[in-house]
Enzyme design. Structure first.
Site, mmCIF file in Angstrom:
data_model
loop_
_atom_site.group_PDB
_atom_site.id
_atom_site.type_symbol
_atom_site.label_atom_id
_atom_site.label_comp_id
_atom_site.label_asym_id
_atom_site.label_seq_id
_atom_site.Cartn_x
_atom_site.Cartn_y
_atom_site.Cartn_z
ATOM 1 N N LYS A 1 2.341 -7.081 17.220
ATOM 2 C CA LYS A 1 1.122 -6.540 17.516
ATOM 3 C C LYS A 1 -0.053 -7.261 17.474
ATOM 4 O O LYS A 1 -0.448 -7.664 16.339
ATOM 5 C CB LYS A 1 1.186 -5.277 16.178
ATOM 6 C CG LYS A 1 0.692 -4.069 16.886
ATOM 7 C CD LYS A 1 -0.909 -3.847 17.066
ATOM 8 C CE LYS A 1 -1.738 -3.947 15.761
ATOM 9 N NZ LYS A 1 -3.319 -4.215 15.977
ATOM 10 N N GLY B 1 -3.282 -9.199 6.161
ATOM 11 C CA GLY B 1 -4.512 -8.606 6.182
ATOM 12 C C GLY B 1 -4.928 -8.070 4.932
ATOM 13 O O GLY B 1 -4.645 -8.417 3.979
ATOM 14 N N SER B 2 -5.381 -6.851 5.219
ATOM 15 C CA SER B 2 -6.221 -6.102 4.028
ATOM 16 C C SER B 2 -5.037 -5.331 3.424
ATOM 17 O O SER B 2 -4.003 -4.722 3.720
ATOM 18 C CB SER B 2 -7.060 -5.005 4.662
ATOM 19 O OG SER B 2 -6.574 -4.014 5.202
ATOM 20 N N GLY C 1 -4.796 -1.942 4.953
ATOM 21 C CA GLY C 1 -3.842 -1.769 6.111
ATOM 22 C C GLY C 1 -2.380 -2.006 5.451
ATOM 23 O O GLY C 1 -1.326 -1.400 6.159
ATOM 24 N N GLY C 2 -2.086 -3.084 4.831
ATOM 25 C CA GLY C 2 -0.624 -3.483 4.383
ATOM 26 C C GLY C 2 0.014 -2.204 3.530
ATOM 27 O O GLY C 2 1.029 -1.879 3.849
ATOM 28 N N GLU D 1 1.433 -9.710 3.201
ATOM 29 C CA GLU D 1 0.744 -10.371 2.376
ATOM 30 C C GLU D 1 -0.938 -9.994 2.568
ATOM 31 O O GLU D 1 -1.417 -10.163 3.609
ATOM 32 C CB GLU D 1 1.042 -12.046 3.023
ATOM 33 C CG GLU D 1 0.377 -13.175 2.127
ATOM 34 C CD GLU D 1 -1.180 -13.798 2.681
ATOM 35 O OE1 GLU D 1 -2.168 -13.336 2.114
ATOM 36 O OE2 GLU D 1 -0.766 -14.437 3.716
ATOM 37 N N CYS E 1 -7.347 -15.891 2.234
ATOM 38 C CA CYS E 1 -6.603 -15.184 1.394
ATOM 39 C C CYS E 1 -6.813 -15.862 -0.168
ATOM 40 O O CYS E 1 -6.418 -15.255 -0.922
ATOM 41 C CB CYS E 1 -5.365 -14.913 1.711
ATOM 42 S SG CYS E 1 -4.164 -15.941 2.554
ATOM 43 N N GLU F 1 -11.411 -7.264 -3.460
ATOM 44 C CA GLU F 1 -11.810 -8.642 -2.942
ATOM 45 C C GLU F 1 -12.739 -8.374 -2.182
ATOM 46 O O GLU F 1 -13.111 -7.189 -1.625
ATOM 47 C CB GLU F 1 -10.600 -8.742 -1.937
ATOM 48 C CG GLU F 1 -10.629 -9.967 -1.103
ATOM 49 C CD GLU F 1 -9.621 -10.199 -0.159
ATOM 50 O OE1 GLU F 1 -9.301 -11.386 0.224
ATOM 51 O OE2 GLU F 1 -9.280 -9.155 0.559
HETATM 52 P P1 NAP Z 1 -6.731 -5.237 8.550
HETATM 53 O O1 NAP Z 1 -7.670 -4.132 8.706
HETATM 54 O O2 NAP Z 1 -5.727 -5.281 7.569
HETATM 55 O O3 NAP Z 1 -6.116 -5.087 9.764
HETATM 56 C C1 NAP Z 1 -4.841 -6.113 10.180
HETATM 57 C C2 NAP Z 1 -3.741 -5.311 11.173
HETATM 58 O O4 NAP Z 1 -3.397 -4.359 10.811
HETATM 59 C C3 NAP Z 1 -4.773 -5.031 12.603
HETATM 60 O O5 NAP Z 1 -4.067 -5.520 13.724
HETATM 61 C C4 NAP Z 1 -4.929 -3.538 12.393
HETATM 62 O O6 NAP Z 1 -4.866 -2.925 13.569
HETATM 63 C C5 NAP Z 1 -3.518 -3.310 11.669
HETATM 64 N N1 NAP Z 1 -3.758 -2.091 10.704
HETATM 65 C C6 NAP Z 1 -4.650 -1.990 9.678
HETATM 66 N N2 NAP Z 1 -4.475 -0.881 8.948
HETATM 67 C C7 NAP Z 1 -3.545 -0.078 9.664
HETATM 68 C C8 NAP Z 1 -2.822 1.145 9.500
HETATM 69 N N3 NAP Z 1 -3.186 1.938 8.709
HETATM 70 N N4 NAP Z 1 -1.836 1.554 10.303
HETATM 71 C C9 NAP Z 1 -1.409 0.378 11.128
HETATM 72 N N5 NAP Z 1 -2.040 -0.524 11.582
HETATM 73 C C10 NAP Z 1 -3.133 -0.965 11.008
HETATM 74 O O7 NAP Z 1 -7.333 -6.612 8.547
HETATM 75 P P2 NAP Z 1 -8.580 -7.399 9.381
HETATM 76 O O8 NAP Z 1 -8.748 -6.493 10.842
HETATM 77 O O9 NAP Z 1 -7.703 -8.781 9.676
HETATM 78 O O10 NAP Z 1 -9.738 -7.568 8.648
HETATM 79 C C11 NAP Z 1 -10.158 -6.543 8.000
HETATM 80 C C12 NAP Z 1 -10.337 -6.625 6.638
HETATM 81 O O11 NAP Z 1 -9.130 -6.921 5.914
HETATM 82 C C13 NAP Z 1 -11.370 -7.758 6.392
HETATM 83 O O12 NAP Z 1 -12.598 -7.764 5.984
HETATM 84 C C14 NAP Z 1 -10.859 -8.277 4.805
HETATM 85 O O13 NAP Z 1 -11.333 -7.441 3.721
HETATM 86 C C15 NAP Z 1 -9.265 -8.043 4.998
HETATM 87 N N6 NAP Z 1 -8.309 -9.147 5.164
HETATM 88 C C16 NAP Z 1 -7.947 -9.890 4.193
HETATM 89 C C17 NAP Z 1 -7.030 -11.177 4.415
HETATM 90 C C18 NAP Z 1 -6.447 -11.753 3.200
HETATM 91 O O14 NAP Z 1 -6.057 -12.818 3.525
HETATM 92 N N7 NAP Z 1 -6.784 -11.341 2.117
HETATM 93 C C19 NAP Z 1 -6.954 -11.376 5.874
HETATM 94 C C20 NAP Z 1 -7.422 -10.551 6.510
HETATM 95 C C21 NAP Z 1 -8.386 -9.587 6.534
HETATM 96 P P3 NAP Z 1 -6.231 -2.770 14.466
HETATM 97 O O15 NAP Z 1 -7.062 -3.834 14.155
HETATM 98 O O16 NAP Z 1 -5.762 -2.406 15.876
HETATM 99 O O17 NAP Z 1 -6.938 -1.646 13.930
#
Ligand code: NAP
Length: 523
Positions: A182, A239-240, A243-244, A263, A300, A391
């Site tokens: 994805k 990711g977040s 999301g996870g 993660e 991260c 975070e």
């Molecule tokens: P994210 O919002 O967690 O998204 C990562 C992926 O998961 C994206 O492809 C997103 O799809 C998908 N996703 C998110 N929520 C979902 C759900 N409820 N159901 C299905 N799929 C879902 O992370 P991000 O877009 O990379 O960044 C956003 C925030 O995440 C950052 O500002 C940061 O706070 C955090 N982040 C943390 C880390 C870390 O290593 N700790 C790394 C990256 C990001 P779509 O984008 O298509 O919606």
């Protein structure tokens, strides 16, 4: 120009929802239009992966190694086009892009070596004892086998190393699992290029059609449908926490629940011990100012929490750190949404009672650039307010001033699970704080002595994971060849004819792998 989904060997763009990526450095949309995968395309990709699994799971390690090495070669063959696309979609530098490519190639080749050698399957044989009294013992042989089609969610902050052909994908393919990516919408173009390299490699090395697919999306629906698809057997995510956790929840509510290896967030506590502060105050402040701002704080493993015991030296450290961090030029974030998230989360923390801002870059910054900040609170306040534990993804860190060692231990013990913990110590000073180290070990996946948590070496002994919410399953690492264990399950053969057993378990050990036979490690 239009971007396409790759469903096995076939390119497809049947949907009506389109999107573009964004150049955060120039603050403009990029030209290529991508089409979000439809339900029909999602289903096609999973059905094809399921068919491919029948063949792919039987393919020998040596052939899989050729496939993985060819993916690495094909990624390198994308040359400057890949690097330019990466930079256009992330605001990250060419140097960073090239470094991440080296890491990605290295990961693919290390999995190739692992499966070529073959001992990773943990073959274990307990021979039959037909004359055992009172019950004869059967012949039992165990090895690890692939779990089935895996869905991988690409990470926004690592478009190469933790995305399309990154660690999760390399590990899953090495194990014998087909992968459906994805793609992360923020770097769909980079994803599409890497996907083309994987598919080319699959074709060149005779892998089954559907062993790899890459689906685009601009919202969460495609990911949700993939996780809910009954033929998907596991999920990898970076990711977040939001999301996870949502995906973990979704997967556990399926008729057949499946594992989600996510993660997620981490604030990576750093404990700075008193003597180190007395003797190396300025040096530690300088090192940490640059670690907090490295990659605009979008790691991260970013050090988001600095812990110590109140003293004049600790106050001086806070001043030094605040001065040092203001000397650093602000840099670009990955996407306007990431910058928005940074500002919102920072504001939420800063607006809590009893939080003091000691550094905040006030000069005007370019669009999508982040202003770095340092704040400080007392240990008691931190313990009482969970909002302060969250975070702030970006160049931000919180210094917690504890009354004494007891409060420091309480703060550590009350932290959510973390990827890393760091101890800054003067020579053997750490030996006087073993209770603190023990508390830290209980909360983190990796502990660092006199260093910085950023920088995750890819090697066999690396643990990149930790108690929830750092990851959804602290028993596994997301980095290094041991991450292959997320995509396999143990399987036993009982009294099975020798010539029908997989080669790994046959009496003659034709692959000459390391095995445990009747309790003894042997080749
Ligand atoms: P994210 O919002 O967690 O998204 C990562 C992926 O998961 C994206 O492809 C997103 O799809 C998908 N996703 C998110 N929520 C979902 C759900 N409820 N159901 C299905 N799929 C879902 O992370 P991000 O877009 O990379 O960044 C956003 C925030 O995440 C950052 O500002 C940061 O706070 C955090 N982040 C943390 C880390 C870390 O290593 N700790 C790394 C990256 C990001 P779509 O984008 O298509 O919606």
């Amino acid at each position: 120009m239009t971007g396409k989904n790759a469903i096995g060997n076939q390119l497809s763009a049947k949907g009506s929802i389109t999107f573009t990526t964004f150049n955060p450095e120039l603050n403009v949309e990029n030209e290529t239009v991508y089409t979000e995968a439809t339900s029909e395309e999602i289903n096609e990709a999973v059905e094809l992966a399921t068919l491919a699994f029948k063949e792919f799971r039987e393919i020998f390690g040596k052939q899989k190694a050729i496939f993985l090495n060819t993916i690495a070669d094909e990624i390198l063959a994308l040359d400057d086009l890949l690097i330019q696309t990466y930079c256009l979609e992330t605001g990250l530098s060419e140097e960073r892009a090239k470094g991440e490519r080296v890491r990605t190639i290295g990961q693919l080749r290390s999995f190739a070596n692992l499966v070529e050698e073959g001992s990773w399957v943990e073959a274990t044989i307990d021979a039959a004892q037909p004359k055992r009294e009172p019950i004869p013992k059967p012949d039992i042989r165990k090895m690890l086998i692939p779990i089935g089609p895996v869905v991988v969610f690409g990470a926004s902050n690592f478009p190469l190393a933790y995305s399309t052909a990154g660690g999760d994908t390399a590990a899953a393919l090495a194990s014998g699992c087909p992968v459906i990516v994805k793609s992360h919408p923020m770097h769909a173009g980079t994803g599409e290029l890497v996907a083309s390299a994987v598919i080319k490699a699959a074709q060149k090395t005779g892998m089954p059609n559907g062993v790899f697919s890459n689906l685009n999306s601009s919202g969460i629906e495609v990911g949700q449908q993939l996780v809910l698809h009954p033929k998907v057997k596991a999920v990898g995510f970076t990711g977040s926490i939001k999301g996870g956790s949502a995906l973990l929840d979704l997967a556990s509510k399926r008729e057949e629940p499946i594992p989600v290896f996510a993660e997620m967030g981490s604030i990576n506590p750093v404990v700075i011990l008193p003597k180190a502060l007395e003797n190396r105050n300025e040096e530690i402040a300088k090192t940490y100012a640059s670690a907090i701002t490295l990659g605009t704080g979008q790691f991260c493993t970013n050090p988001g929490l600095l812990l110590g015991i109140k003293s004049d030296a600790f106050s001086t450290f806070i001043n030094n750190l605040s001065q040092e961090i203001m000397e650093i030029n602000p840099s670009c974030m990955l996407h306007p949404n990431i910058k928005k998230g940074y500002n919102t989360n920072k504001e939420k923390v800063v607006s809590q009672d009893n939080v003091t801002v000691t550094a905040n870059y006030e000069l005007e910054v370019q669009n999508n650039y982040a202003s770095q900040s340092v704040v400080t609170v007392e240990g008691k306040i931190f313990l009482e307010n969970p909002t302060l534990h969250v975070e702030v993804f970006g160049p931000f860190s919180m210094v917690v001033q504890c009354e004494n060692e007891i409060e420091l231990e309480q703060v550590i013990s009350n932290l959510e699970g973390q990827l890393t913990g760091t101890v800054i110590s003067d020579n053997n000073e750490v030996a006087d704080y073993l209770n603190i180290i023990s508390a830290l070990q209980n909360r983190v996946g990796r502990i660092i002595f006199n260093g910085v948590p950023t920088g995750v070496e890819v090697c066999e002994s690396m643990v990149h994971g930790g108690p929830y919410p750092a990851s959804t399953d602290s028993r596994f690492t997301a980095v290094g060849v041991n991450s292959i264990k997320r995509w396999v399950r143990p399987f036993s053969y009982q009294n099975w004819p020798n010539d029908l057993l997989p080669k790994e378990l046959q009496n003659e050990n034709p692959l000459e792998i390391s095995r445990i036979v009747d309790g003894v490690r042997t080749k």
